[in-house]
Structures are given as structure tokens and as C-alpha cells.
Design an enzyme around this catalytic site. Sequence first.
Site, PDB file in Angstrom:
ATOM      1  N   HIS A  10      -2.300  -2.576  17.065  1.00  0.00           N
ATOM      2  CA  HIS A  10      -3.200  -3.533  16.411  1.00  0.00           C
ATOM      3  C   HIS A  10      -4.599  -3.556  17.006  1.00  0.00           C
ATOM      4  O   HIS A  10      -5.478  -4.253  16.506  1.00  0.00           O
ATOM      5  CB  HIS A  10      -2.567  -4.926  16.418  1.00  0.00           C
ATOM      6  N   LYS A  56      -2.602  -2.307   6.881  1.00  0.00           N
ATOM      7  CA  LYS A  56      -3.268  -3.492   6.373  1.00  0.00           C
ATOM      8  C   LYS A  56      -4.270  -4.010   7.397  1.00  0.00           C
ATOM      9  O   LYS A  56      -5.376  -4.371   7.071  1.00  0.00           O
ATOM     10  CB  LYS A  56      -2.227  -4.590   6.120  1.00  0.00           C
ATOM     11  N   LYS A  74      -3.999   5.678  11.256  1.00  0.00           N
ATOM     12  CA  LYS A  74      -2.874   5.259  10.435  1.00  0.00           C
ATOM     13  C   LYS A  74      -3.396   4.356   9.319  1.00  0.00           C
ATOM     14  O   LYS A  74      -4.313   3.571   9.538  1.00  0.00           O
ATOM     15  CB  LYS A  74      -1.901   4.462  11.319  1.00  0.00           C
ATOM     16  N   CYS A 117       2.167  -7.788  16.528  1.00  0.00           N
ATOM     17  CA  CYS A 117       3.563  -7.353  16.661  1.00  0.00           C
ATOM     18  C   CYS A 117       4.516  -8.548  16.589  1.00  0.00           C
ATOM     19  O   CYS A 117       5.721  -8.367  16.427  1.00  0.00           O
ATOM     20  CB  CYS A 117       3.793  -6.669  18.006  1.00  0.00           C
ATOM     21  N   CYS A 134      -3.101  -3.730  22.487  1.00  0.00           N
ATOM     22  CA  CYS A 134      -1.928  -3.250  21.764  1.00  0.00           C
ATOM     23  C   CYS A 134      -2.338  -2.007  20.980  1.00  0.00           C
ATOM     24  O   CYS A 134      -3.300  -2.055  20.211  1.00  0.00           O
ATOM     25  CB  CYS A 134      -1.431  -4.338  20.801  1.00  0.00           C
ATOM     26  N   HIS A 164       3.987   1.681   2.303  1.00  0.00           N
ATOM     27  CA  HIS A 164       5.209   1.012   1.830  1.00  0.00           C
ATOM     28  C   HIS A 164       5.811   1.784   0.659  1.00  0.00           C
ATOM     29  O   HIS A 164       7.031   1.925   0.553  1.00  0.00           O
ATOM     30  CB  HIS A 164       4.913  -0.410   1.343  1.00  0.00           C
ATOM     31  N   HIS A 181       0.850  -1.200   0.000  1.00  0.00           N
ATOM     32  CA  HIS A 181       0.000   0.000   0.000  1.00  0.00           C
ATOM     33  C   HIS A 181       0.881   1.244   0.000  1.00  0.00           C
ATOM     34  O   HIS A 181       2.112   1.142  -0.044  1.00  0.00           O
ATOM     35  CB  HIS A 181      -1.009  -0.025   1.147  1.00  0.00           C
ATOM     36  N   CYS A 210       1.461 -10.297  21.576  1.00  0.00           N
ATOM     37  CA  CYS A 210       0.626  -9.690  20.529  1.00  0.00           C
ATOM     38  C   CYS A 210       0.984 -10.351  19.207  1.00  0.00           C
ATOM     39  O   CYS A 210       2.125 -10.243  18.750  1.00  0.00           O
ATOM     40  CB  CYS A 210       0.834  -8.176  20.443  1.00  0.00           C
TER      41      CYS A 210
HETATM   42  O1  ME8 Z   1       7.170  -4.041   9.870  1.00  0.00           O
HETATM   43  N1  ME8 Z   1       2.723   5.397   6.751  1.00  0.00           N
HETATM   44  O2  ME8 Z   1       6.797  -4.846   7.745  1.00  0.00           O
HETATM   45  P1  ME8 Z   1       5.504  -4.013   7.294  1.00  0.00           P
HETATM   46  C1  ME8 Z   1       4.016   5.385   6.443  1.00  0.00           C
HETATM   47  N2  ME8 Z   1       8.444  -6.829   8.171  1.00  0.00           N
HETATM   48  N3  ME8 Z   1       4.732   4.266   6.256  1.00  0.00           N
HETATM   49  C2  ME8 Z   1       4.112   3.101   6.408  1.00  0.00           C
HETATM   50  C3  ME8 Z   1       2.749   3.031   6.739  1.00  0.00           C
HETATM   51  C4  ME8 Z   1       2.035   4.259   6.918  1.00  0.00           C
HETATM   52  N4  ME8 Z   1       0.740   4.323   7.190  1.00  0.00           N
HETATM   53  N5  ME8 Z   1       2.398   1.728   6.815  1.00  0.00           N
HETATM   54  C5  ME8 Z   1       3.516   1.010   6.520  1.00  0.00           C
HETATM   55  C6  ME8 Z   1       7.414  -4.806   8.958  1.00  0.00           C
HETATM   56  N6  ME8 Z   1       4.550   1.828   6.270  1.00  0.00           N
HETATM   57  C7  ME8 Z   1       8.591  -5.755   9.088  1.00  0.00           C
HETATM   58  C8  ME8 Z   1       9.865  -4.985   8.843  1.00  0.00           C
HETATM   59  S1  ME8 Z   1      12.522  -4.830   8.639  1.00  0.00           S
HETATM   60  C9  ME8 Z   1      13.823  -5.733   9.128  1.00  0.00           C
HETATM   61  C10 ME8 Z   1      11.124  -5.794   8.998  1.00  0.00           C
HETATM   62  C11 ME8 Z   1       5.906   1.413   5.889  1.00  0.00           C
HETATM   63  O3  ME8 Z   1       5.064  -4.648   6.027  1.00  0.00           O
HETATM   64  C12 ME8 Z   1       6.937   1.940   6.861  1.00  0.00           C
HETATM   65  O4  ME8 Z   1       8.190   1.900   6.241  1.00  0.00           O
HETATM   66  O5  ME8 Z   1       4.543  -3.912   8.410  1.00  0.00           O
HETATM   67  C13 ME8 Z   1       6.860   0.907   7.956  1.00  0.00           C
HETATM   68  O6  ME8 Z   1       7.967   0.945   8.824  1.00  0.00           O
HETATM   69  C14 ME8 Z   1       6.811  -0.355   7.130  1.00  0.00           C
HETATM   70  O7  ME8 Z   1       5.990   0.004   5.989  1.00  0.00           O
HETATM   71  C15 ME8 Z   1       6.232  -1.555   7.855  1.00  0.00           C
HETATM   72  O8  ME8 Z   1       6.090  -2.585   6.924  1.00  0.00           O
END
Ligand code: ME8
Length: 638
Positions: free
Chosen positions: A150, A302, A299, A133, A147, A25, A22, A130
Site C-alpha cells: 500500500h 484500486k 500492480k 492490509c 507497507c 478481479h 477492475h 496497516c
Molecule cells: O483481498 N492482478 O479483496 P480485493 C491480478 N477481500 N489479480 C488481481 C489484481 C491484479 N492487479 N488486483 C486484484 C481482498 N486482483 C479480500 C479477499 S477472500 C476471503 C478476501 C484480484 O478486492 C486477485 O484475485 O482486494 C486478488 O487476490 C483479489 O483481486 C483481491 O481482491
Amino acid sequence: MHTNSKPFYVTTPIYYVNAEPHIGHAYTTIVADTLARFHRLMGTETFFQTGTDEHGEKVVEAANARKMPVREYVDQISGQFQATWDALNISYDNFIRTTASSHIRVVQAILQKVQDQGDIYFSEYAGHYCYGCERFVLERELVDGKCPDHLVKPTFVKEGNYFFRMSHYQDWLIDHIHRHPEFIRPERYRNEVLSFLKEPLEDLCISRPKARVPWGIPLPFDDNYVTYVWFDALINYLSGLGYPDSPTFAKFWPGCQHLIAKDILKPHGIYWPTMLKAAGLPLYQHLNVHGYWQMGTGKMSKSLGNVVAPLDLVKRYGLDQVRYFFLREMVYGLDATFSEEALSGRINADLANDLGNLFSRSLAMVFKYCQGQVPTPGPLEPQDQAIQELAQAVWQDYLAFLPALEFHKALMRLWELIGESNRYIVLSEPWQLYKEQRQERLNTVLYTILEALRWVAALLQPIMPTSAIRMLAQLGISTAPAKGQALATLTWGEMQPGTTLSRGEALFPRLELQEPELKPAASPQPATAPGKPEIDLASFQQLDLRIGTIVRAERIAKSDKLLKVVVDLGEPRQVVAGIAQNYQPDDLIGKQVLVVVNLKPAKLMGVESHGMLLAAKSEGRLVLVSPETPVVPGATVA
Ligand code: ME8
């Protein structure tokens, strides 16, 4: 000049494959891409890594929910991330997947190293877990017993597990953060980590019993357990560089900068540095933390189900437009609200009006007054000098703002140059100079504007790569396809008089705001052709029609009607067209055609088609519809 010779390594988080990409990301990934392009254009050796995080309970749940084998599921979603980044012109050097054997080996090697030096122990643990998390959360982290990320109550879990002696490194970490004020930035997040570290740090549970979570990397010292997903995932930053032996690792690790949002500050600001320390490795250089894109008040995420798909947005508004919006609208570090109104507002004001108009009117004047060639400037007057000095000052600031992640400031400054150039045209009145036949003065004014535009285009390359290269090409600057114009050595006056410019379509077409929704007609309308109802303008505007250039064409096996055609629309697109009886594949190469680009993809004779070529039916023949004169590939048709 500002050349930075230390190799630059930039990473995004590796995204969970429990759902599709989304715009949250997309934001982080576009920021990383901008930084990577910037450093390359500054002449710095650069390595840019993104990828997917594919282990853990959440992923298994998501695969189960879709009734798919886990392996097949992770391949599919990881492929979607990669395809999305390709469509967004993301110039990553490595796309890492945590299910790759090269990564698994490194995780096991690091675990063994940390175990050997006595920083891992086995213990019973009971606590609040959680699943969102994927970690045990502390009582004090909960809000109303839930949490906060979530919005669910954690589950009470009791089991034997392996623990990493993180507490051992607490004082050392506090000291490191104090001694390196820019280790975690912006400052608010550094303070957040320091304030967390005021409480005693607990050891980190780094295993999950295989019986409960089979989908993970087995611990090298106990096959009944798999590695906790965070301990596995963070190591991607090392394994992707070929740790421990690769020269790529030796070269790039010292200049490592991570990009993340604040949701994963704790694993990156606390777990990761202590893990590196325990493994005897130097720490990353910077952790660059940004805020959230919010939808309304919450926020975008997903789990909350309020996401916007990046590709939909790009289809509707254009890739560089979206990239510009992300970087201009969000102050790196703070939250920002996403809305399509804000996006289209910026596109019309900043891109169509300010930049697009300046560019097209300037080129039009050069064509009208100088036969489309860069004129030879005469002596400079103070107002010409002022533009030159402004360009130089803006450039200096831009070179400082960009690596400091102050994208909005860099763009605001660049837009000052655009605004001043527009004012300079109004004040210099080239049309009047032309009327009065003051050709030398006219040449100086036009040359000054063209140079300012060249600087604007050059500085936009990291942010809007396609549009910037298109602008440079129209200004007669040929750049090697993947190289662009160097940023560290921009020099005023390098445009060669006599160079021929080329005109093109509007760079950033104005958007019609508040498009009426497509509604079925209230009463039956008189038919215009058998079976075809009259439609209103809004319905017609739903069609995305573009001109493209055919770059490849071939027959499709076992079909005498169909050709597989690749059309350049600013980016390549495959279309299956039923024109094999009227056109030979070779005759089509270079031909410009009219394409419906937002037709739902279909498969014809097993070949995917993403759009439709339009042709007239005349006396039993199909005749392709082409523009009267050649236009820039991707030009919209209205
Ligand atoms: O946390 N606004 O993966 P993830 C801005 N797999 N950035 C956002 C966002 C939002 N509303 N939502 C997501 C994970 N992001 C782990 C990471 S790293 C070793 C492991 C972006 O798929 C932002 O970069 O939940 C956030 O930190 C990341 O997606 C979380 O991606």
C-alpha cells in the site's frame, strides 16, 4: 476417459467493496468461470462461488468518503460486482455477501468452536498496523518503513484484543504442506509460504474493539468486539456451502479449490488452514495462486488508482475476445503486463486471422461445394488421418492442461490444430478438387475440416462460451442452452452427413489498429445538413452500431409515444423507443433492427434505456431500419 467424478468446488476471493471491480478481479473470476464450465462439461458436479467482503475499516472509510450510509454503500458496490459478473457471462452458483445473516451465524459458530477448545485468548497488543492490509504487520515485512503493498507507513496501535493461537499449528502446517506438494501451487508460492513458516509464527489478532470499528460481526463471547475482517471473510468458503448441516457442504467441501492472487497468499496459505484445523475441519484441496496484472511497471490496484474497468474493455473489444486474451496472455502464477495493444494484437492475429478465417472460409467452401451440408467422407488418406490424430492428441493435452491451470498451454496446443487445419486446406486444395470434379475426395477433405472445427469449438466452450456455442450452432450441432457439448466423450466422426450448416457474421471482426483519437475539426467545415457538421471517419467509428432482434416489446404507462423494447444483441438489452404511434408491440417481436449500442444510458418516463433504435422519418412516420436479410444478433454495422 478423463472423467473426474469427485465434485468440484471453485471459489474466487470475495472482493472488497471499497471500490468498483477492475480487470484484476475480472481475471480471477474469469479463470474460476472457465474451470467451472470445464468441470461441468466433463460431467463433474460443480459449485462455483464468488461474492463480496463487506466488513472492516476500509469499507467504512470508503462509504464515508462518498457520504453514504455504510449499508447503502455496500449494497451498491456489491450490486456492481454482481452486475459485472453477469455481464461477463460468469456462471457462478452462489454470490455470497459477508453481511448476510446466514454468513454471520457461521462465523460466530466457528469462533465459538475455536474458543471452546481453548485456541482463543485475550491480550494487550501493540504493533504497526496497516489500514490497507487491515492487519498488524511485522517490522521485517516493511520496505523503507512502508507497507510494500500500500506504499504507506503503518500506524502504531496499542489495544486489548482477542488472539487466535495460530502459533500452535505451525509445525502441523509445515508438515501438511510437505506431505501434500500440490496443496499450494504453483510451486513458487508453496515455497514462499514454507519460507515464511521458517520464522516463528505469531498468534493472530482476530478482534477489533467495537468502539473503533463498529462495522463487523460481534464476537459471540464478547459484545464489545467485532471479528477481524480476515477471520470473517475466509469463512465465506464454508458458509456459502451451507456449513455445517447442508448436504451441499458435505458434497462439495472435499473438492474445494481456491483461486487468489499472490497479494492474499498469507491469509489463505497460513491463517485459513490453521483456522480450519482449529475448528476440526478438513482443509481445502488446492490453493491456486496467480500473479498480478501490471500496468506499465506497477500492480494494477484500486489504491494506486491505475485501474481498467472490465465493462469498458468488453464494450470495446468483445467479451470472448477479452476472456481469450486473459487466459492466453498470462502464465498462471506469473505477472503479466496489460495493454490494449497486446489485446488488440491477439484479437487480430489469433482470433480474426487464425480461427475466424479458418471458420468462415471452411463454411464458405461447404456452401459452395456441398450446398451447405455436411458431406459424406470417403476413404481416408494419411493427411486426413494426421488431422484426426492431431485433434485427438490436442484434446488429451487440453484435458490435462486445463485442470492444472495451464491455460496458455491449452490454448497454444489448440491453436496448433487450427494452424494445421489451415495448412491442410492449402495442401489439399479443395477448389482444385472441385474443378477436377473429384467429389468424393473433396467431401473427405471438407468433412475432416468440419470435424476439426467441431473439436476446436467444443474445446473452446469453457473459455469463450458464447462464440463456441455460436460456432457449434453454425456447424449444425444443437446443444441444450446451458449444457454445451460434453468434453469427456468427444468422438471423431460424430458429425452427421446431411446436416445443414448455417453461415453467420464474422466471429471475430478485425480491429482497426491505432485508431486515431477523436479530435474536433481544426477549421469549420461546410455543413451537410442544417446544424450537422461534417465529421471524419474516426468520429463515425466511435459509434457502435449493431443489428439485434426484438424479443420483447410493451407500452410504457402514461406515454403514447414510447415503447419499452428488449433487443437480443447476443445478450439482451433494454431500449426505450419513440415508435408507439407507428408500431404495435406484438408486431415487433422477431423483427431485426439497427441499434446504437454505445449511447449513454438514459431514463425516459422512469424507464432505463441502453441504446437507440434507428428509424427513418418519412412522411410523418417512423420506419425502423432493418438489414436486408437476417443476420446473427449482435452483428456489427460498418
Ligand atoms: O483481498 N492482478 O479483496 P480485493 C491480478 N477481500 N489479480 C488481481 C489484481 C491484479 N492487479 N488486483 C486484484 C481482498 N486482483 C479480500 C479477499 S477472500 C476471503 C478476501 C484480484 O478486492 C486477485 O484475485 O482486494 C486478488 O487476490 C483479489 O483481486 C483481491 O481482491
